[in-house]
Design an enzyme around this catalytic site. Structure first.
Site, short mmCIF file in Angstrom:
data_model
loop_
_atom_site.label_atom_id
_atom_site.label_comp_id
_atom_site.label_asym_id
_atom_site.label_seq_id
_atom_site.Cartn_x
_atom_site.Cartn_y
_atom_site.Cartn_z
N ASP A 36 26.76 5.89 0.52
CA ASP A 36 27.66 4.79 0.88
C ASP A 36 26.98 3.43 0.80
O ASP A 36 27.55 2.41 1.20
CB ASP A 36 28.24 5.00 2.29
CG ASP A 36 27.15 5.04 3.35
OD1 ASP A 36 25.96 4.82 3.01
OD2 ASP A 36 27.48 5.29 4.53
N GLN A 95 17.06 -23.68 -3.60
CA GLN A 95 18.33 -24.25 -3.11
C GLN A 95 18.01 -25.01 -1.83
O GLN A 95 18.20 -24.52 -0.71
CB GLN A 95 19.33 -23.12 -2.85
CG GLN A 95 20.69 -23.59 -2.36
CD GLN A 95 21.60 -24.10 -3.48
OE1 GLN A 95 21.58 -23.55 -4.57
NE2 GLN A 95 22.36 -25.13 -3.21
N LYS A 191 12.60 -33.49 -17.57
CA LYS A 191 13.62 -32.43 -17.74
C LYS A 191 14.96 -32.88 -17.18
O LYS A 191 15.03 -33.47 -16.10
CB LYS A 191 13.16 -31.18 -17.00
CG LYS A 191 14.20 -30.07 -16.98
CD LYS A 191 13.63 -28.76 -16.47
CE LYS A 191 13.84 -28.56 -14.99
NZ LYS A 191 13.46 -27.23 -14.53
N ASP A 218 3.85 -23.59 -14.85
CA ASP A 218 4.94 -23.87 -13.91
C ASP A 218 4.81 -22.91 -12.73
O ASP A 218 4.07 -21.93 -12.80
CB ASP A 218 6.30 -23.68 -14.61
CG ASP A 218 7.40 -24.54 -13.97
OD1 ASP A 218 7.14 -25.17 -12.92
OD2 ASP A 218 8.51 -24.59 -14.52
#
Ligand code: R5P
Length: 294
Positions: A36, A95, A191, A218
């Site tokens: 489940d 975010q 960018k 990066d």
């Protein structure tokens, strides 16, 4: 008593390496997913009065959060003296602002949730673009280690005459640090992001030394659009096919295809996220910091 290191998948090898360096015991767990969709978790190693280190890299974080809560809270219930949470890659940090009305500012919410689960948090190169310090997000002591020395060593040992290139202004902090440690020059590009898969980059300094080997640096490779676009621009300006180096290799969707299409000739990341390109081991730095930590 020796510390006890537990891991959630896929952090088992990272945890093995860390436990080896800390002379800690590797704790065993049983993790089962019911039909489940619920999870059951069982600790098979006794935590009573032990210092427990839980390693959980948070790539694809949503399905990991519940098992992480079950693991850390069970360790507490079973008498762990302290729970130290290691998230080599810490998700949801990008975010960091309400970009559109009504949007969740996920970094704060996620950090608050993790603060409930452990006594302290350790991570590498959390994306803190608009946040001054990781302590501003967490309610528990949080430690943001930097993989720059490990990346610099790799570049210095493997690349002849490197020119470090940051794909955008946000990357300057990583690139400058890595370049200075590697004793190499660096440049940073501009960018503009127009969508998840649409990133346009321009070269801010046209006078770069084109005889050097470009090394794109990066913090994160996610969709790889940033790195791919940067690679295309460098080559269109007559530079050699670049090497791509990042702390966290997430490789979302068709990222690898995008990097290959852009002519990237080698990809190397740290092992904060496991995978075929995770050549740079950051566990020695972490073990040293944990040993020295409060
Ligand atoms: C951006 O803020 C980060 O530093 C990285 O440049 C970005 O997350 C890379 O994302 P992608 O691989 O999806 O272009």
């Amino acid at each position: 008593m020796r510390p006890l290191v537990f891991a959630l998948p896929p952090s088992e090898r990272f945890a093995d390496a860390l436990a080896g360096k800390l002379d800690a015991e590797r704790g065993k767990i049983e993790l089962h997913r019911f039909p489940d969709g619920e999870t059951s978790l069982r600790l098979l190693t006794d935590c009573q009065e032990r210092e427990v280190i839980v390693v959980a890299t948070l790539i694809d974080p949503d399905p990991k959060l519940l098992p992480l809560a079950l693991l850390t809270q069970t360790a507490r219930e079973l008498g762990a003296a302290r729970v130290r949470l290691v998230t080599p890659y810490l998700a949801y940090m990008r975010q960091d602002k309400r970009f559109r009305p009504g949007e969740a500012v996920s970094n704060r919410i996620f950090a608050r949730m993790l603060s409930e689960l452990a006594d302290e948090l350790w991570t590498f190169d959390a994306h803190l673009h608009r946040v001054a310090s990781i302590d501003d997000l967490f309610d528990i002591p949080a430690h943001n280690l930097h993989a720059a020395p490990a990346l610099s060593d790799w570049i210095a040992n493997n690349i002849d005459r490197p020119l470090l290139v940051g794909p955008d202004e946000e990357s300057q902090q990583w690139v400058q640090d890595v370049a200075e440690r590697a004793g190499a020059p660096f440049t940073v590009l501009r960018k503009e992001r127009h969508g998840d898969y649409d990133v346009r980059i321009t070269l801010a300094d046209p006078n770069v030394d084109r005889t050097r080997q470009p090394v794109l640096v990066d913090d994160i490779i996610s969709t790889a659009r940033t790195m791919a676009e940067t690679a295309n621009i460098l080559q269109s300006l007559g530079l050699r096919a670049p090497v791509a180096v990042a702390v966290h290799g997430l490789f979302a969707g068709d990222a690898l295809h995008a990097l290959r299409k852009a002519g990237v000739n080698r990809i190397v990341t740290s092992n904060t996220v496991p995978g075929p390109f995770a050549e740079i081991d950051v566990t020695p730095m972490l073990a040293e910091a944990l040993d020295a930590g409060p």
